[in-house]
Design an enzyme around this catalytic site. Structure first.
Site, PDB file in Angstrom:
ATOM      1  N   GLY A   1       3.725   7.007   8.099  1.00 26.07           N
ATOM      2  CA  GLY A   1       5.103   6.993   7.612  1.00 26.07           C
ATOM      3  C   GLY A   1       5.884   5.772   8.040  1.00 26.07           C
ATOM      4  CG  ASN A   2       6.457   4.214  11.986  1.00 26.97           C
ATOM      5  OD1 ASN A   2       5.993   5.187  12.582  1.00 26.97           O
ATOM      6  ND2 ASN A   2       7.686   3.761  12.211  1.00 26.97           N
ATOM      7  CB  SER A   3       3.233   1.836   6.068  1.00 24.80           C
ATOM      8  OG  SER A   3       2.026   1.618   6.716  1.00 24.80           O
TER       9      SER A   3
ATOM     10  CG  ASP B   1      -0.087  -3.994   2.683  1.00 27.72           C
ATOM     11  OD1 ASP B   1       0.201  -3.527   1.570  1.00 27.72           O
ATOM     12  OD2 ASP B   1      -0.374  -3.289   3.667  1.00 27.72           O
TER      13      ASP B   1
ATOM     14  CB  ILE C   1     -10.008 -23.684   8.341  1.00 29.55           C
ATOM     15  CG1 ILE C   1      -8.976 -24.552   7.621  1.00 29.55           C
ATOM     16  CG2 ILE C   1      -9.678 -23.612   9.811  1.00 29.55           C
ATOM     17  CD1 ILE C   1      -8.939 -25.981   8.080  1.00 29.55           C
TER      18      ILE C   1
ATOM     19  CG  HIS D   1      -0.398   0.280   2.514  1.00 28.63           C
ATOM     20  ND1 HIS D   1      -0.060  -0.712   3.411  1.00 28.63           N
ATOM     21  CD2 HIS D   1      -0.080   1.435   3.128  1.00 28.63           C
ATOM     22  CE1 HIS D   1       0.422  -0.174   4.507  1.00 28.63           C
ATOM     23  NE2 HIS D   1       0.429   1.139   4.372  1.00 28.63           N
TER      24      HIS D   1
ATOM     25  CG  LEU E   1      -2.976 -27.833   4.317  1.00 26.30           C
ATOM     26  CD1 LEU E   1      -3.474 -27.608   5.737  1.00 26.30           C
ATOM     27  CD2 LEU E   1      -2.336 -29.197   4.191  1.00 26.30           C
ATOM     28  N   GLY E   2      -5.925 -27.402   0.675  1.00 24.60           N
ATOM     29  CA  GLY E   2      -7.163 -27.834   0.036  1.00 24.60           C
ATOM     30  C   GLY E   2      -8.277 -28.105   1.021  1.00 24.60           C
ATOM     31  CB  VAL E   3      -8.794 -28.041   4.442  1.00 27.52           C
ATOM     32  CG1 VAL E   3      -8.203 -29.421   4.217  1.00 27.52           C
ATOM     33  CG2 VAL E   3      -7.741 -27.103   5.021  1.00 27.52           C
TER      34      VAL E   3
END
Length: 499
Positions: free
Chosen positions: A239-241, A163, A300, A133, A296-298
């Site tokens: 500004g920390n992102s 992100d 949850i 972002h 994994l194909g599950v």
């Protein structure tokens, strides 16, 4: 999620182009190995049990020195300035155009916007990790080092689901940060946040790890969104992102990403993407041009909720409850059943859906992992070969194609498809410098057809481009068909790949 979350229902999660997460510092107390007791020279310990004095044996704040970690990290954190073009409402409509139907009366004027954030140098030759972002939609990227040198940044790849983005500057002999192990972080451990809040460069703040595997509400409809954050209470702001979250040894353990706030400024809690996820993402972006996401194909669920409302026979409340299986599920083929609660991946404990995501995210399609489950009180272990979203173990490459095109793409969510009234297509999620920008395509464009072929994933698009670049077809360019969601009108663009 506890009383804190109930009391802050009106708070908003802030993911800021200028910044956004909190971080802390790891308490690392050095002890003298030769010291046998806490008495002065000449005194003798006469107690059979060891003497415990808080000021000597405790981890008091005044005994924790953060200078080493700060010195190790500050030169690896950069300031990122981005200039992007955004559309704003048109302030004037020509009445001639309006009444006689010439032109597009919904046209919007373009306006430049300047944003800033942070990034972390991860190699001596100029690769930098930051948040997606921070650089999303950037027309130009300027990177300033701690020694005040400035460079132009180039986007190597982006991954909106985590992100995370990878950019590069043309520089040598840089000071990269050392990678740590985010999985070894402990609740209450000190961490440091290093970044550029409010454009104040080289700012260091300290806090502790408040929680791990934290899920936060971002408002995203991305079903592949990774929601397993390190929560800290180190002060971070706009500004920390994209900045560094490090332990007291100066090792990178997370990328600061978001804050939870009612005002937009720091209010006590912030969130970082664990380096176990971020490191794998940028490695894939550099090597393949796209993230190799293993599955994994599950489907949850939360075992505690299921026990209360659906299946009282469940014996464990921590883990990831298997609700169902996707088509061509490797987990099902390995022997996992509905009702199993996944409790570990390769020996690493799984306490929730978020922690399961974090564990699986570390692997590639084709990797084999040991999955531990609790089946109504009986522990079982299965070996599962992970697959990609297409149900196979192929590595999806887009490296050369992505660099030439100069853009990032993402598959449309089911919600987007319903809203647009289509069943396939990909969205241009970021445009930098390259063929896509040169032909006039902007961020947000939905690509449906490329060279008469339906495109459902970014990998489909890359495969078409790769075939042309490798001489596997007589075609020398691309004919792209799609639309902008705000207009709906079909548009065509032509791109020459073989100049």
């Amino acid at each position: 999620m506890g009383n804190f979350w109930k009391k802050t229902l009106n708070a908003t999660l802030i993911i800021l182009i200028s910044g956004g997460v909190a971080a802390g510092v790891t308490a690392y107390v050095l002890k003298n190995k030769e010291s046998k007791n806490v008495f002065s020279e000449g005194q003798e310990a006469t107690f059979k049990q060891p003497v415990h004095m808080a000021m000597f044996n405790g981890a008091a704040a005044e005994n924790t020195d953060f200078t080493y970690a700060a010195e190790k990290t500050v030169h690896a954190v950069v300031h990122i300035k981005v200039i992007s073009t955004v559309s704003v409402g048109r302030q004037y409509i020509d009445p001639f155009e309006f009444f006689f139907g010439f032109g597009d009366n919904q046209r919007q004027r373009q306006q430049q916007r300047i944003g800033s954030g942070s990034g972390v140098i991860i190699s001596t030759d100029g690769y930098i990790i930051t948040n997606n972002h921070v650089i999303d939609g950037a027309d130009s990227i300027s990177v300033t080092l701690n020694d005040k040198r400035s460079f132009t940044g180039k986007v190597i790849g982006t991954d909106p689901s985590t992100d995370i983005a990878l950019i590069k500057i043309e520089a040598d002999d840089l000071s990269p940060v050392a990678f740590g192990d985010s999985e070894k972080l402990k609740i209450g451990e000190w961490v440091l946040a290093v970044g550029n809040p409010f454009d104040l460069t080289s700012t260091v703040t300290a806090g502790i790890v408040s929680a791990k595997g934290r899920s936060i509400m971002t408002g995203s409809s991305d079903r592949d969104k990774i929601m397993s954050f390190i929560q800290t209470d180190a002060a971070v702001n706009v500004g920390n992102s994209g900045g560094a979250l490090v332990n007291t040894r100066g090792e990178l353990v997370g990328i600061n990403t978001a804050i939870y706030s009612q005002t937009g400024n720091f209010a006590g809690y912030s969130f970082a993407v664990p380096v176990s996820i971020a490191g794998k993402v940028v490695n894939d972006l550099k090597k393949y041009g796209s993230v190799q996401r293993a599955m994994l194909g599950v489907t949850i669920g939360d075992p505690e909720y299921v026990k209360k409302n659906q299946d009282p026979k469940i014996k464990v409340l921590e883990g990831a409850y298997v609700n169902d299986f996707l088509m061509r599920s490797s987990a099902k083929e390995a022997g996992i059943e509905k009702g199993d609660v996944i409790t570990a991946v390769n020996g690493s404990k799984v306490t929730s859906l978020n922690s399961l995501q974090e564990q699986i995210m570390k692997y590639q399609p084709g990797d084999k992992v040991k999955i531990t489950v609790d089946r109504y009180g009986s522990e079982k272990e299965f070996t599962v070969e992970l697959r990609n979203a297409q149900g196979n173990t192929d590595i999806m490459k887009g490296g050369d194609s992505a660099e030439i095109l100069g853009a990032a793409f993402k598959a449309l969510s089911d919600k987007d498809k319903r809203e647009y009234g289509i069943s396939y297509g990909i969205e241009v999620s970021n445009v930098t410098n390259g063929k896509i920008k040169n032909c006039g395509i902007r961020k947000g464009f939905v690509i449906m057809i490329v060279n008469d072929q339906k495109v459902q994933t970014p990998e489909d698009f890359y495969a078409i481009v790769d075939k042309i670049l490798k001489g596997g077809t007589d075609e020398k360019g691309l004919l792209i068909k799609g639309f902008y969601p705000n207009s709906g009108a079909t548009r065509h663009y032509a791109i020459d790949l073989i100049d």
